[in-house]
Design a protein around this motif. Sequence first.
Motif, short mmCIF file in Angstrom:
data_model
loop_
_atom_site.label_atom_id
_atom_site.label_comp_id
_atom_site.label_asym_id
_atom_site.label_seq_id
_atom_site.Cartn_x
_atom_site.Cartn_y
_atom_site.Cartn_z
N THR A 40 50.90 43.66 51.49
CA THR A 40 51.32 42.15 50.78
C THR A 40 50.55 41.70 49.91
OG1 THR A 40 52.67 41.90 52.83
CG2 THR A 40 52.39 40.11 51.33
N VAL A 41 50.86 41.38 48.63
CA VAL A 41 49.57 41.24 47.83
C VAL A 41 50.06 39.69 47.01
CG1 VAL A 41 48.48 41.89 45.81
CG2 VAL A 41 49.44 43.27 47.38
N ARG A 42 49.49 38.65 47.06
CA ARG A 42 49.66 37.33 46.43
C ARG A 42 48.59 36.85 45.62
NH1 ARG A 42 50.74 34.35 51.17
NH2 ARG A 42 52.57 35.42 51.20
N ALA A 43 49.02 36.27 44.12
CA ALA A 43 47.91 35.80 43.50
C ALA A 43 48.77 34.70 42.58
CB ALA A 43 47.51 37.05 42.49
N ASP A 44 47.73 33.72 41.95
CA ASP A 44 48.45 32.96 41.01
C ASP A 44 49.42 33.78 40.09
OD1 ASP A 44 45.92 34.05 39.83
OD2 ASP A 44 45.43 32.15 38.69
N ALA A 45 48.73 34.81 39.49
CA ALA A 45 49.43 35.52 38.46
C ALA A 45 48.80 36.80 38.63
CB ALA A 45 49.23 35.01 36.99
N PHE A 46 49.39 37.95 37.84
CA PHE A 46 48.54 39.12 37.70
C PHE A 46 48.92 39.93 36.27
CE2 PHE A 46 50.75 38.89 41.93
CZ PHE A 46 49.72 39.45 43.00
N CYS A 47 47.85 40.62 36.02
CA CYS A 47 47.83 40.94 34.75
C CYS A 47 48.29 42.50 35.17
CB CYS A 47 46.30 41.16 34.22
SG CYS A 47 45.11 41.49 35.26
N HIS A 48 48.64 43.23 33.71
CA HIS A 48 49.37 44.33 33.69
C HIS A 48 48.63 45.50 34.53
CE1 HIS A 48 51.67 47.24 31.04
NE2 HIS A 48 52.43 47.16 32.06
N HIS A 49 49.60 46.10 35.63
CA HIS A 49 49.33 47.09 36.39
C HIS A 49 48.13 46.74 37.27
CE1 HIS A 49 50.19 50.50 33.13
NE2 HIS A 49 51.39 50.06 33.71
N THR A 98 40.75 37.31 34.43
CA THR A 98 40.57 36.53 35.70
C THR A 98 41.85 36.09 36.25
OG1 THR A 98 38.47 35.85 34.85
CG2 THR A 98 39.11 34.46 36.71
N ARG A 99 41.80 36.41 37.85
CA ARG A 99 42.70 35.95 38.38
C ARG A 99 42.24 35.67 39.92
NH1 ARG A 99 44.57 36.48 34.14
NH2 ARG A 99 46.79 37.56 33.32
N THR A 100 43.30 35.00 40.58
CA THR A 100 42.89 34.35 42.09
C THR A 100 43.68 34.96 42.77
OG1 THR A 100 42.10 32.06 41.13
CG2 THR A 100 42.40 32.41 43.49
N LEU A 101 43.28 35.94 43.66
CA LEU A 101 44.00 36.82 44.54
C LEU A 101 43.90 36.12 45.94
CD1 LEU A 101 45.61 39.55 44.76
CD2 LEU A 101 43.18 40.71 45.62
N GLU A 102 45.12 35.70 46.45
CA GLU A 102 45.02 34.84 47.71
C GLU A 102 45.44 35.61 48.67
OE1 GLU A 102 48.26 32.03 46.93
OE2 GLU A 102 47.28 30.98 44.96
N LEU A 103 46.06 36.71 48.78
CA LEU A 103 46.23 37.56 49.98
C LEU A 103 46.25 38.97 49.37
CD1 LEU A 103 47.26 37.65 52.82
CD2 LEU A 103 49.48 37.50 52.03
N LEU A 104 45.93 39.76 50.09
CA LEU A 104 45.83 41.38 50.28
C LEU A 104 45.77 41.95 51.53
CD1 LEU A 104 46.25 43.97 48.70
CD2 LEU A 104 43.89 44.03 47.96
N ARG A 105 46.90 42.02 52.33
CA ARG A 105 46.95 42.38 53.68
C ARG A 105 47.68 43.68 53.71
NH1 ARG A 105 50.28 38.13 56.03
NH2 ARG A 105 52.14 39.63 55.37
N TRP A 106 47.24 44.60 54.71
CA TRP A 106 47.86 46.00 54.82
C TRP A 106 48.07 45.70 56.36
CZ3 TRP A 106 48.58 49.82 51.49
CH2 TRP A 106 47.89 49.54 50.25
N GLU A 107 49.51 46.26 56.69
CA GLU A 107 49.83 46.24 58.17
C GLU A 107 51.10 47.44 58.20
OE1 GLU A 107 51.74 42.86 59.01
OE2 GLU A 107 52.82 42.77 56.80
N ARG A 108 51.08 47.94 59.39
CA ARG A 108 52.06 48.94 59.95
C ARG A 108 53.05 48.38 60.80
NH1 ARG A 108 52.02 54.40 59.41
NH2 ARG A 108 49.66 54.59 59.29
#
Length: 291
Positions: free
Chosen positions: A207-216, A183-193
Amino acid sequence: MPEPDPTRRLRLDLSYDGSDFHGWAVQPGLRTVQGELEAALAQVTRTPVAVTVAGRTDTGVHARGQVCHLDLGEQVLAGLPGRSDRDPAAALVTRLAGVLPADVVVHTARVVPDAFDARFGALRRTYRYRISDSPSVHDPLRRDVLRHRRPLDVEAMDRASEVLLGEHDFLSFCRPREGASTTRTLELLRWERPGPGFADAGLVVATVRADAFCHHMVRSLVGTLLPVGEGRQGEGWPAAVLAARTREAGRRGEAGAASLCPPQGLTLEDIEYPPDDGLAEQARRARTLRG
């Protein structure tokens, strides 16, 4: 019997090109970032040194804003400037620059409270994944960008990402450690050019931001969004993968474990920490949360 040398905790901020490393963590017989850094620290301090890192990166993954901590004896630290009057932590940075390979750079070192924990003390981590989806923007000098053969619909990828934001069980996107939470909290997942004049102009950037990430997890998030950008899957595909909550491959036409994209486009950009008076509580909370 001599008194033991009291230790001081230091924070190192560093960057590296992960192309020629087998990831962060020490592995026998393989070149790793941790292996190079600890060998350089041992050479400079003349004592064995172990480091704790904020986030272990995989083989081929880069870092612009990696953080680690280590404990050095006060006498060892005080001896680093030699006969100069430099700050010992600044002297450590200079001396490391003389022995580290060109693809690892320690930018700063500073003494921090003993409660500072590079891994568990972090509030959030930010990664970016960079993709070149056209020969017109391929740059052969960049090793932090994935060359992709098909054009991508950035707007569709961005819309499809919205369902993944917030707190979820990301089992389908992780290689879980036994007994640990996915279980993780994904705060931001934004795609742009980005357009002309901006950094990474012409590239597709997540751009990907979270409190923490698990492997892969980050590579799996990107791997799930790529078929949407190519038009091979609809914008509801990431929601289906999230809902599957499985490590098994999906049957034809059905969602299963997320696809894993190549490592070379991924860079750890930044890690945020609380003020000094919140370090101990953040580390305690994170250890409890992550099992």
